[in-house]
Design a protein around this motif. Structure first.
Motif, mmCIF file in Angstrom:
data_model
loop_
_atom_site.group_PDB
_atom_site.id
_atom_site.type_symbol
_atom_site.label_atom_id
_atom_site.label_comp_id
_atom_site.label_asym_id
_atom_site.label_seq_id
_atom_site.Cartn_x
_atom_site.Cartn_y
_atom_site.Cartn_z
ATOM 1 N N GLU A 170 -66.679 -14.656 50.237
ATOM 2 C CA GLU A 170 -67.157 -15.363 49.428
ATOM 3 C C GLU A 170 -65.889 -16.275 49.350
ATOM 4 O OE1 GLU A 170 -69.351 -14.634 45.493
ATOM 5 O OE2 GLU A 170 -67.510 -13.537 45.306
ATOM 6 N N GLN A 171 -64.682 -15.977 49.393
ATOM 7 C CA GLN A 171 -63.494 -16.901 49.174
ATOM 8 C C GLN A 171 -63.469 -18.018 50.310
ATOM 9 O OE1 GLN A 171 -59.860 -14.606 49.452
ATOM 10 N NE2 GLN A 171 -60.429 -13.479 47.604
ATOM 11 N N SER A 172 -63.999 -17.558 51.637
ATOM 12 C CA SER A 172 -64.010 -18.723 52.641
ATOM 13 C C SER A 172 -65.173 -19.761 52.526
ATOM 14 C CB SER A 172 -64.231 -17.741 53.906
ATOM 15 O OG SER A 172 -63.284 -17.078 54.166
ATOM 16 N N VAL A 173 -66.167 -19.264 52.015
ATOM 17 C CA VAL A 173 -67.525 -20.211 51.531
ATOM 18 C C VAL A 173 -66.943 -21.149 50.479
ATOM 19 C CG1 VAL A 173 -69.619 -20.414 50.957
ATOM 20 C CG2 VAL A 173 -69.264 -18.527 52.376
ATOM 21 N N TYR A 208 -75.309 -24.291 55.586
ATOM 22 C CA TYR A 208 -74.546 -23.220 55.938
ATOM 23 C C TYR A 208 -74.228 -22.514 54.796
ATOM 24 C CZ TYR A 208 -73.778 -25.209 60.738
ATOM 25 O OH TYR A 208 -74.050 -25.315 61.766
ATOM 26 N N GLU A 209 -73.659 -23.175 53.551
ATOM 27 C CA GLU A 209 -73.583 -22.459 52.274
ATOM 28 C C GLU A 209 -74.671 -21.666 52.007
ATOM 29 O OE1 GLU A 209 -71.744 -23.327 47.877
ATOM 30 O OE2 GLU A 209 -73.194 -24.718 48.720
ATOM 31 N N LEU A 210 -75.954 -21.930 51.857
ATOM 32 C CA LEU A 210 -76.886 -21.243 51.442
ATOM 33 C C LEU A 210 -77.150 -20.138 52.382
ATOM 34 C CD1 LEU A 210 -79.789 -20.770 50.094
ATOM 35 C CD2 LEU A 210 -80.790 -22.078 51.638
ATOM 36 N N GLN A 211 -76.945 -20.246 53.915
ATOM 37 C CA GLN A 211 -76.982 -19.053 54.674
ATOM 38 C C GLN A 211 -75.911 -18.027 54.230
ATOM 39 O OE1 GLN A 211 -75.821 -20.136 58.717
ATOM 40 N NE2 GLN A 211 -77.500 -18.430 59.370
ATOM 41 N N SER A 212 -74.908 -18.595 53.986
ATOM 42 C CA SER A 212 -73.469 -17.670 53.820
ATOM 43 C C SER A 212 -73.854 -16.765 52.582
ATOM 44 C CB SER A 212 -72.337 -18.445 53.840
ATOM 45 O OG SER A 212 -72.213 -19.022 55.078
ATOM 46 N N VAL A 254 -85.162 -19.953 58.431
ATOM 47 C CA VAL A 254 -83.696 -19.592 59.483
ATOM 48 C C VAL A 254 -82.565 -19.153 58.720
ATOM 49 C CG1 VAL A 254 -81.962 -20.840 60.960
ATOM 50 C CG2 VAL A 254 -84.605 -21.271 61.044
ATOM 51 N N ALA A 255 -82.378 -19.542 57.673
ATOM 52 C CA ALA A 255 -81.233 -19.344 56.648
ATOM 53 C C ALA A 255 -81.211 -17.993 56.323
ATOM 54 C CB ALA A 255 -81.108 -19.938 55.334
ATOM 55 N N VAL A 256 -82.564 -17.277 55.892
ATOM 56 C CA VAL A 256 -82.749 -15.823 55.536
ATOM 57 C C VAL A 256 -82.633 -15.169 56.798
ATOM 58 C CG1 VAL A 256 -84.209 -14.259 54.415
ATOM 59 C CG2 VAL A 256 -83.855 -16.590 53.400
ATOM 60 N N VAL A 257 -83.520 -15.516 57.756
ATOM 61 C CA VAL A 257 -83.659 -14.348 59.062
ATOM 62 C C VAL A 257 -82.425 -14.179 59.719
ATOM 63 C CG1 VAL A 257 -84.845 -14.131 61.193
ATOM 64 C CG2 VAL A 257 -86.367 -14.771 59.068
ATOM 65 N N SER A 258 -81.443 -15.418 59.845
ATOM 66 C CA SER A 258 -80.331 -15.169 60.683
ATOM 67 C C SER A 258 -79.289 -14.638 60.088
ATOM 68 C CB SER A 258 -79.914 -16.431 61.148
ATOM 69 O OG SER A 258 -79.527 -17.403 60.138
ATOM 70 N N VAL A 259 -79.395 -14.201 58.795
ATOM 71 C CA VAL A 259 -78.242 -13.300 58.014
ATOM 72 C C VAL A 259 -78.230 -11.900 58.523
ATOM 73 C CG1 VAL A 259 -78.336 -14.987 56.001
ATOM 74 C CG2 VAL A 259 -79.680 -12.729 56.118
ATOM 75 N N ALA A 260 -79.396 -11.399 59.235
ATOM 76 C CA ALA A 260 -79.352 -10.102 59.495
ATOM 77 C C ALA A 260 -78.329 -9.808 60.598
ATOM 78 C CB ALA A 260 -80.897 -9.610 60.005
ATOM 79 N N THR A 307 -69.769 -15.486 57.970
ATOM 80 C CA THR A 307 -70.086 -14.470 56.579
ATOM 81 C C THR A 307 -70.668 -12.965 57.018
ATOM 82 O OG1 THR A 307 -70.276 -16.481 55.644
ATOM 83 C CG2 THR A 307 -71.170 -14.737 54.574
ATOM 84 N N PRO A 308 -71.975 -12.858 57.624
ATOM 85 C CA PRO A 308 -72.257 -11.404 57.822
ATOM 86 C C PRO A 308 -71.163 -10.541 58.660
ATOM 87 C CG PRO A 308 -73.529 -13.190 59.155
ATOM 88 C CD PRO A 308 -72.576 -13.966 58.207
ATOM 89 N N MET A 309 -70.549 -11.189 59.495
ATOM 90 C CA MET A 309 -69.379 -10.571 60.155
ATOM 91 C C MET A 309 -68.287 -9.850 59.174
ATOM 92 S SD MET A 309 -65.875 -11.078 61.141
ATOM 93 C CE MET A 309 -65.922 -12.440 60.933
#
Length: 188
Positions: free
Chosen positions: A74-77, A95-99, A152-158, A61-63
Motif C-alpha cells: 500500500e505504501q509503495s502504491v 496500475y493503481e487500480l490493479q494494485s 485484466v486488472a482483476v484476473v491478473s491479481v491472482a 503488489t501481489p508479490m
C-alpha cells in the motif's frame, strides 16, 4: 550502463520491468522482492516516476501481499502514484487500480475490491481513448474494451504461488476461482 551512458533510463526501466515480470511468472518471490526494491530505490534516486511506477505497482503488489507485506504494498502504491497528476486517467491509473484491488482481495475485503473495480471502470470508460487506439466503431465494442481492461486488472491479481515459492493451487482451482470472480457481478 547507468554510470557510463546517458539517455537510457527508459530502456533500462523497460528491461528491468521484463525481468520483474519474468521473476513473477516463475514464482521467484524473494528474488522479485529484492530486485523490485533495488530498482524502485534506483528510480526514486533518479526521480524516474515511470520506473518507480513499474517497480512499486503491477506484479509487485501481489508479490508483497504473498509475502505478508500488504502494508508495504500500500505504501509503495501511494508513493508511486503521488508523482502522477490526478486530473486525467492515464496508464498509471490502471496500475493503481490493479494494485489496490490486489491489496483489498488479499485482505479479504471483497466489498472494497468490488467498489474499486466499479469506480475504476467508470474512470476507464470516461478515458478509454487514452489507452492507445482503443476507440471503437460501435458503442458496444467500446464498452467491451473497457470491460476487458477491468477484467485484466482483476484476473491478473491472482498469484498462484505461496510465500515459500511453491505452487499454492492446482490449475483447476485457480481457473474456478477466477471464473467465480468474473461471474460475481451476474445476478440470476
Amino acid at each position: 550502463l547507468v554510470e557510463e551512458c546517458t539517455g537510457l533510463s527508459w530502456e533500462l526501466a523497460t528491461c528491468r520491468a521484463y525481468l520483474v515480470g519474468a521473476l513473477y511468472g516463475c514464482g521467484l518471490l524473494r528474488r522479485l522482492f529484492t530486485s523490485s526494491q533495488r530498482y524502485a530505490s534506483d528510480a526514486r534516486s533518479r526521480g524516474d516516476c515511470y520506473a518507480l511506477l513499474h517497480f512499486s505497482c503491477g506484479v509487485v503488489t501481489p508479490m508483497l501481499c504473498a509475502l505478508g507485506r500488504d502494508d508495504l504494498a500500500e505504501q509503495s502504491v501511494d508513493e508511486a502514484m503521488s508523482y502522477w497528476p490526478r486530473d486525467r486517467v492515464r496508464m498509471p491509473t490502471f496500475y493503481e487500480l490493479q494494485s489496490r484491488v490486489s491489496i483489498a482481495l488479499y485482505r479479504g475485503d471483497s466489498g472494497a475490491a468490488h467498489a474499486l473495480v466499479t469506480d475504476g471502470r467508470r474512470a476507464l470508460e470516461r478515458a478509454h481513448g487514452e489507452f492507445g487506439d482503443v476507440r471503437a466503431a460501435a458503442a458496444g465494442r467500446a464498452e467491451r474494451q473497457t470491460e476487458h481492461l477491468v477484467e485484466v486488472a482483476v484476473v491478473s491479481v491472482a498469484l498462484p504461488v505461496d510465500a515459500e515459492q511453491a505452487a499454492a493451487h492446482h490449475l483447476l482451482e485457480v481457473l474456478l476461482a477466477v471464473r467465480r470472480l468474473q461471474q460475481g457481478h451476474v445476478v440470476v
